[in-house]
Design an enzyme around this catalytic site. Structure first.
Site, mmCIF file in Angstrom:
data_model
loop_
_atom_site.group_PDB
_atom_site.id
_atom_site.type_symbol
_atom_site.label_atom_id
_atom_site.label_comp_id
_atom_site.label_asym_id
_atom_site.label_seq_id
_atom_site.Cartn_x
_atom_site.Cartn_y
_atom_site.Cartn_z
ATOM 1 N N ASP A 151 0.854 -1.189 0.000
ATOM 2 C CA ASP A 151 0.000 0.000 0.000
ATOM 3 C C ASP A 151 0.893 1.244 0.000
ATOM 4 O O ASP A 151 1.812 1.348 0.829
ATOM 5 C CB ASP A 151 -0.867 -0.062 1.280
ATOM 6 C CG ASP A 151 -1.959 0.977 1.308
ATOM 7 O OD1 ASP A 151 -2.411 1.407 0.233
ATOM 8 O OD2 ASP A 151 -2.386 1.339 2.427
ATOM 9 N N HIS A 152 0.658 2.157 -0.905
ATOM 10 C CA HIS A 152 1.403 3.421 -0.957
ATOM 11 C C HIS A 152 2.923 3.269 -1.039
ATOM 12 O O HIS A 152 3.659 3.887 -0.270
ATOM 13 C CB HIS A 152 1.076 4.319 0.244
ATOM 14 C CG HIS A 152 -0.323 4.835 0.212
ATOM 15 N ND1 HIS A 152 -0.742 5.787 -0.692
ATOM 16 C CD2 HIS A 152 -1.399 4.521 0.960
ATOM 17 C CE1 HIS A 152 -2.020 6.024 -0.495
ATOM 18 N NE2 HIS A 152 -2.460 5.266 0.490
ATOM 19 N N SER A 185 -12.750 4.075 4.971
ATOM 20 C CA SER A 185 -13.343 3.661 6.249
ATOM 21 C C SER A 185 -14.587 4.494 6.495
ATOM 22 O O SER A 185 -14.640 5.671 6.120
ATOM 23 C CB SER A 185 -12.349 3.866 7.388
ATOM 24 O OG SER A 185 -11.458 2.768 7.453
#
Ligand code: 13P
Length: 332
Positions: free
Chosen positions: A94-95, A237
């Site tokens: 991720d990233h 989220s």
């Protein structure tokens, strides 16, 4: 060099093609701890869902890169042990912010990486993403790139302001980079404080903040430009208010924490959005359960006592997302 295929992992290619066609999204849950990993695998197996387990640079710094990689390998074996003979688990970076980090992950068995050059000037973002794609595709590893900037703070990624993705750039960007999926910015953001009170209205009954809607017009324009191309939503989220209330009730302090309403994520899942990133909700579910347990059992000190309800609470949240929001259940 170890190939993800030897570890029983899969890349995102077929998974995303099916999700776009089927009008659902694959959950991408971040993990740093054994309890998160166990809860993710249990939830995916029980719901018969494919799943992306993702690791950020911050997670690698916290837990150790080698340990996380072995945990993902363990996740595949654990899923089999739980009765799922052919689990579809992606291990995703991720990233990733440099070519070297992406290469390191590919070389140690990741099946998918993100190269996030979204804060760079357009041409530099393309050049960096293409370099990663050229390396990754030699090993059948899939690559997510990003156009547009999300606001918020998440591990080592932070930006004070967001810039929506410009639909007029997506064809050029995806063709020139050769990326397999594209993360876009349509108003989601990282963390538990996705919007300032000034950006929201307030529900007069509950006093809770009501966030501004996502820019679905931009998403639909992008879909028109890139029919069938896999789109990714970061910062998704929903910051469940019951977890926030539990945290605040048992000594926490998260005033005005606000996320993306689940109806909007449900709507996005039906579109070309085929990967939805969720990290903060897991952190909230874990923290709420631990705070409650320790407040109610002040004499307990065995971590297993409070990590067990934490794991249960995360699992409940993961199952809820899979079944009621993303619709990836029964898709194995
Ligand atoms: P949240 O902070 O909304 O959980 O987003 C996580 C994320 O996008 C990881 O890349």
């Amino acid at each position: 060099m170890v190939s993800y295929k030897e570890l029983g992992l899969v890349n995102t290619k077929e998974m995303f093609a099916k999700a776009v066609k089927g009008g659902y999204a694959i959950p991408a849950f971040n993990f740093n701890t054994m309890e998160q990993m166990q809860a993710i695998v249990q939830a995916a197996v029980e719901t018969k869902s494919p799943v992306i387990m993702q690791v950020s640079k911050g997670a690698r710094n916290y837990a150790n890169a080698t340990i996380l990689r072995y945990m993902a390998q363990g996740a595949v074996e654990y899923a089999k042990e739980l009765g799922c003979p052919n689990p579809q688990i992606v291990l995703h970076l991720d990233h990733g912010d440099t070519f070297e980090l992406c290469k390191d992950c590919i070389d140690m068995g990741f099946s998918s990486v993100m190269i996030d050059g979204s804060s760079l000037p357009y041409e530099e973002n393309i050049a960096l993403a293409k370099k990663v794609v050229d390396y990754a595709h030699q090993y059948d590893v899939t690559v997510e790139a990003e156009l547009g900037v999300l606001a918020g703070v998440e591990d080592e990624v932070s930006s004070a302001v967001s810039h929506y993705t410009k639909p007029e750039e997506v064809i050029d960007f995806s063709q020139r980079t050769g990326c397999d999926s594209l993360a876009i910015s349509i108003g989601t953001s990282h963390g538990a404080y996705k919007f300032t009170p000034a950006q929201c209205t307030r529900d007069p009954k509950t006093g809770k903040l009501v966030p501004p809607p996502l820019a679905f017009d931009i998403l639909h324009e992008i879909e028109k430009k890139l029919p069938g191309f896999p789109i990714v939503l970061h910062g998704s989220s929903s910051v469940p208010q019951d977890e926030v209330d539990t945290i605040n009730k048992f000594g926490g302090k998260l005033p005005d924490a606000v996320g993306i309403p689940e109806e909007q994520l449900r709507e996005a899942s039906k579109s070309a959005v085929c990967k939805i990133n969720i990290d903060s909700d897991s952190r909230l579910a874990m923290t709420a359960a631990i705070r409650k347990y320790l407040a109610e059992n002040p004499s307990h000190f065995d971590p297993r006592q409070y990590l067990k309800p934490a794991r249960e609470n995360m699992k409940k949240m993961y199952i809820h997302k899979i079944v009621n929001v993303l619709g990836s259940n029964d898709k194995l």
